[in-house]
Design an enzyme around this catalytic site. Sequence first.
Site, short mmCIF file in Angstrom:
data_model
loop_
_atom_site.label_atom_id
_atom_site.label_comp_id
_atom_site.label_asym_id
_atom_site.label_seq_id
_atom_site.Cartn_x
_atom_site.Cartn_y
_atom_site.Cartn_z
N TYR A 159 -2.55 0.19 10.13
CA TYR A 159 -2.84 -0.63 8.75
C TYR A 159 -1.40 -0.42 7.99
CZ TYR A 159 -3.94 -0.81 3.79
OH TYR A 159 -3.89 -1.20 2.53
N SER A 165 0.71 -1.14 -0.07
CA SER A 165 0.16 0.07 -0.01
C SER A 165 0.90 1.35 0.03
CB SER A 165 -0.89 -0.09 1.26
OG SER A 165 -1.51 1.12 1.40
#
Length: 322
Positions: free
Chosen positions: A154, A129
């Site tokens: 995250y 990501s």
Amino acid sequence: MSVLVTGAAGFIGSHVVQALLSRGETVVGVDNFSPYYDPVLKFARLKPLRDDGRFTFVEADIADREQAARLAEAHRDIDRIVHLAAQPGVRHSLVDPYVYVQTNVMGHLVMLELARKLPGLIHFVYASSSSVYGGNRKLPFAVADRADHPVSLYAATKRADELMTESYCHQFGLAATGLRFFTVYGPWGRPDMSPWIFARAIHEGRPIQLFHNGILKRDYSYIDDIVAGTLAILDRPPGEAVHRVYNLGGAGSEDLGHVIRLFEKALGRTARVEPRPGDPSDMQETEADIAATTQAFGWTPKVPVEEGIPRFVDWFREYNRL
């Protein structure tokens, strides 16, 4: 030979499966229908895929070692893996941190163990990501930049995935590539992401809350471009015991004010915007440096937001019967 795609009922995963099937591949798809958002959308994504005889679906949790072992035993012909299953959402990691470690860290470890035990595996491709760039101030983000200051749990879990993969390639001779995705959007997108939130709010006349007082920029990446990049990278494994990481983004940072105006035009309605203070878990701006990706694979994004957002809105209206 076949390709294993985890997160097959997810946004990116379902598009990747469809693209693989369209070019004649045999695909094994895995998903556990996490309730993070309404699984009805996941079932709808999966439905047309199941009509293809070259697609086998297995409902399983990627963090379950016994299920992974049975999967590997039943499908010994898997020679490539596209591991996209994950617990997404930056802010939700403040609400339920345990599921992020369970799915994104333990799940990734289980997939690495599965990968190293498959006798014919030639490439392990996985989703990272843009969030791993965290507190970096230099733009655009390049893969050589430091990624050791995550601003959300995250992001920390996705960076952990990259580091674990690096060690497995070194120890077990895996060939692996991590894909740092930048704000992927398009038809069948997730309802917790900004395109869906913007479209729904504008349609219903509700305010859109913008953090950092609306001074936000994102590198929006259309799903067709992301799928094309993923397959281009999948088709060119790096060789034994090599771990690579590449950016896949739209190669431009879009002001959210401009993005919202595109939604207004596509929906034929005016947005109500409410500025809010900054959220410490939010990155204020993202932009992908894709020079390395373009040089290695000849990949560049084709769909600008001026085309992609109207396409998404058309699908959004049809899916929601608006």
